[in-house]
Design a protein around this motif. Structure first.
Motif, short mmCIF file in Angstrom:
data_model
loop_
_atom_site.label_atom_id
_atom_site.label_comp_id
_atom_site.label_asym_id
_atom_site.label_seq_id
_atom_site.Cartn_x
_atom_site.Cartn_y
_atom_site.Cartn_z
N GLY A 160 0.81 -1.22 0.00
CA GLY A 160 0.00 0.00 0.00
C GLY A 160 0.83 1.26 0.00
O GLY A 160 0.31 2.35 0.21
N LEU A 161 2.14 1.13 -0.24
CA LEU A 161 3.04 2.28 -0.30
C LEU A 161 3.88 2.22 -1.57
O LEU A 161 4.07 1.13 -2.14
N GLU A 162 4.39 3.37 -2.00
CA GLU A 162 5.23 3.43 -3.20
C GLU A 162 6.55 4.14 -2.89
O GLU A 162 6.60 5.02 -2.03
N HIS A 220 7.77 -2.30 -0.30
CA HIS A 220 7.37 -3.38 0.58
C HIS A 220 7.52 -2.96 2.04
O HIS A 220 8.48 -2.28 2.41
N HIS A 221 6.55 -3.34 2.85
CA HIS A 221 6.50 -2.90 4.24
C HIS A 221 5.79 -3.96 5.07
O HIS A 221 5.22 -4.92 4.54
N SER A 222 5.81 -3.79 6.36
CA SER A 222 5.19 -4.76 7.27
C SER A 222 3.67 -4.68 7.16
O SER A 222 3.09 -3.60 7.23
N ILE A 223 3.02 -5.84 7.00
CA ILE A 223 1.56 -5.92 6.87
C ILE A 223 1.03 -6.92 7.89
O ILE A 223 1.52 -8.04 7.99
N SER A 237 -1.90 -0.97 8.85
CA SER A 237 -0.74 -1.66 8.28
C SER A 237 -0.90 -1.91 6.78
O SER A 237 0.08 -2.14 6.08
N ARG A 238 -2.13 -1.86 6.28
CA ARG A 238 -2.38 -2.12 4.85
C ARG A 238 -2.10 -0.88 4.00
O ARG A 238 -1.92 -1.00 2.78
N ASN A 239 -2.16 0.32 4.62
CA ASN A 239 -1.93 1.58 3.92
C ASN A 239 -2.90 1.78 2.75
O ASN A 239 -4.09 1.66 2.95
N TYR A 240 -2.38 2.01 1.52
CA TYR A 240 -3.27 2.41 0.42
C TYR A 240 -3.04 1.57 -0.84
O TYR A 240 -2.54 2.07 -1.86
N PRO A 241 -3.43 0.29 -0.83
CA PRO A 241 -3.30 -0.52 -2.05
C PRO A 241 -4.21 0.02 -3.15
O PRO A 241 -5.25 0.65 -2.86
N LYS A 242 -3.84 -0.19 -4.38
CA LYS A 242 -4.57 0.39 -5.52
C LYS A 242 -5.62 -0.57 -6.06
O LYS A 242 -5.31 -1.70 -6.44
#
Length: 318
Positions: free
Chosen positions: A134-136, A144-147, A231-236
């Protein structure tokens, strides 16, 4: 030890009592739609009224984008539609992107060891799903980040366990230990106890008041769902719905000013169209192209004075 309650808790306990008495009464019916009736009661009269209003509640299957694989049919799905929306066939039944799913709840009328094993396998499959980042990064690539993955729960109106020789946690441990991971995060049996795994040990709550175990489950979800969602942030969403096939480039939309550059290794000359963000500046000296030549060399312009307007060269430079 004296048990203390408050008016808010007393009101919730009354709501729990009414919903579970109705669900237990439905469980005594013999027609084929009993499971569906129980789920409707639990969703509409227990989980939806008691959980925070920003938690979506549905039933159906969970899907991942990368392979398109789907979960088994899940009794109750707790999700956040602000992350990614589900595709619903009616008010609550549908297909849910895994990135939006926070909790799953498998409902059992009378929990058996076989039920636990099936729920464990379903949770294990769900744990293998991949999540869209969910991040760029600054260049637009996935970061890639902790989910926090989906948390799987079992909720039962009764249990086949009798006596005091074995607990639900011990029975479940006999299924996964020592070869596997406890993919079920918690087990709640009405009238008995609420169990949850804190990552090291199974914790239980056997309250002194009626339905304390159910309130503990509701409270546990309410305390943690926001951190899971964050933790999911902003997936497209477009990753799910836009086909990767059939794409191509057509004619340019307008004329761009280019610049002649030369490779410092192979000497190849070419015309490049560099971009400078939205800057309006004058560059005195060389313009270096970020992307290297096919030979790996550095592409640079001749020394000169170059005018840039709104990020683009203002004229052609030969």
């Amino acid at each position: 030890m004296t048990s203390h309650t408050n008016k808010y808790q007393d009101f919730l306990r009354a709501k729990v009592k009414g919903a579970l008495e109705e669900a237990k009464a439905a469980s005594n019916l013999t027609h084929q739609g009993v499971k569906g009736t129980i789920l409707e009661i639990l969703i509409s009269k227990l989980f939806r009224p008691l959980l925070p209003s920003d938690i979506g509640i549905g039933t159906g299957q969970i899907v991942e984008m990368y392979t398109g694989k789907t979960s088994t049919q899940i009794d109750i799905i707790l999700y956040d539609k602000s992350i990614l929306p589900p595709v619903l066939f009616d008010e609550s039944t549908g297909i849910f992107p895994v990135e939006a799913v926070l909790y799953t709840i498998e409902v059992k009328t009378t929990l058996s060891k076989k039920d636990l094993r099936i729920a464990h396998e379903s949770a294990k499959k769900l744990n293998s799903f991949s999540y869209l980042p969910g991040l760029e990064n600054e260049d637009g690539t996935d970061k890639h980040h902790s989910i926090d993955k989906v948390k799987s729960v079992v909720f039962a109106l009764n249990s086949t366990l009798t006596g005091n020789n074995l607990t639900e946690a011990e029975r479940y441990k006999s299924i996964y230990y020592p070869d596997e991971f406890p993919y079920l995060i918690s087990i709640c049996v009405v009238g008995d106890a609420y169990w949850f795994n804190n990552g090291r040990v199974w914790i239980y709550h056997k309250g002194e008041n009626e339905y304390d175990e159910v309130l503990s489950l509701i409270g546990g979800v309410s305390n943690t769902y926001k951190s899971v969602a964050r933790s999911r942030n902003y997936p497209k969403l477009g990753k799910y719905i836009i086909s990767t096939e059939g794409w191509g480039a057509g004619p340019t939309s307008r004329d761009f000013n280019g610049i002649n550059v030369t490779c410092n290794m192979c000497g190849t000359e070419s015309i490049q169209f560099p971009h400078f963000g939205m800057q309006s500046i004058t560059i005195n000296g060389f313009i270096n192209i970020e992307e290297p030549c096919v030979c790996g060399g550095k592409l640079s312009s001749k020394e000169g004075s170059y005018k840039v307007v709104n990020g683009e060269l203002a004229e052609n430079y030969s």
